[in-house]
Design an enzyme around this catalytic site. Structure first.
Site, PDB file in Angstrom:
ATOM      1  N   GLY A   1       0.845  -1.191   0.000  1.00  0.00           N
ATOM      2  CA  GLY A   1       0.000   0.000   0.000  1.00  0.00           C
ATOM      3  C   GLY A   1       0.878   1.238   0.000  1.00  0.00           C
ATOM      4  O   GLY A   1       1.906   1.269  -0.688  1.00  0.00           O
ATOM      5  N   CYS A   2       0.527   2.234   0.757  1.00  0.00           N
ATOM      6  CA  CYS A   2       1.300   3.467   0.825  1.00  0.00           C
ATOM      7  C   CYS A   2       2.761   3.186   1.165  1.00  0.00           C
ATOM      8  O   CYS A   2       3.055   2.593   2.201  1.00  0.00           O
ATOM      9  CB  CYS A   2       0.697   4.390   1.892  1.00  0.00           C
TER      10      CYS A   2
END
Length: 198
Positions: free
Chosen positions: A33-34
């Site tokens: 993800g991020c």
């Protein structure tokens, strides 16, 4: 005198080789993800010497953050992890990685949506591939989760992200903390993994 000089040269050469061996590092690539969060998570692992946020497994050469975040390049946000194999193994890094993501979802992680936030393990050689695939298989067969959507795909070219993304959690600790908390990352990880998430 000549024998002494040769002996000294030999000792220096041995010392240099021991030093070179001691400094040997390896590389692994993960997408969770991020990349700010993935970088932060791996920075805490003993034996990890460097983390670089970037983009992997897309179609465009030298993609920008704007292009990747718009979902136009096929890349996912990832982190290149440099580590000392004498202190932490690739298999251990893979196991740590699982506890930092939600493997049950596809093309998203926590509050971020889109293929650019898909989770993945990107092996750099056959040995890493076997280790990653085996780890995923073990997790699937454990019955802990109904479905595992984290991809295990051979790494393509990794492109480092822009400078302002590097070490974001260190450069902007308050903003990072607010983002991570607001995204519900840690709350979800604890729900999924319990104490192992910490």
């Amino acid at each position: 005198m000549r024998k002494l000089l040769l002996a000294l040269a030999f000792v220096c050469a041995i010392g240099f080789n021991v030093n070179a061996h001691a400094q040997k590092t390896a590389t692994a690539i993960f997408a969770g993800g991020c990349f700010w969060c993935t970088e932060s998570d791996f920075d805490k692992v003993p034996g990890v010497t460097e983390t670089i946020s970037g983009y992997i497994n897309g179609m465009r050469v030298n993609p920008t953050y704007e292009e990747v975040s718009a979902g136009k390049t096929g890349h996912t946000e990832a982190v290149k992890v440099t580590y000392d194999p004498a202190k932490v193994t690739y298999a251990q890094l893979v196991e740590i990685f699982w506890k930092t993501i939600d493997p049950t979802v596809k093309n998203e992680q926590f509050c971020d949506r889109g293929t650019q936030y898909r989770s993945g393990i990107y092996p750099l050689d056959e040995e890493q591939m076997k280790t990653a695939q085996l780890s995923k298989t073990v997790l699937e067969k454990s019955g802990k989760f109904k479905e595992i959507n984290t991809e295990v795909v051979k790494a393509t070219t990794f492109y480092a992200a822009e400078d302002y993304h590097q070490n974001y959690h260190q450069k902007n600790p308050l903003r990072y903390k607010h983002y991570r908390s607001g995204c519900g990352r840690d709350a979800r990880l604890e729900q999924l993994w319990g104490k192992a998430a910490k």
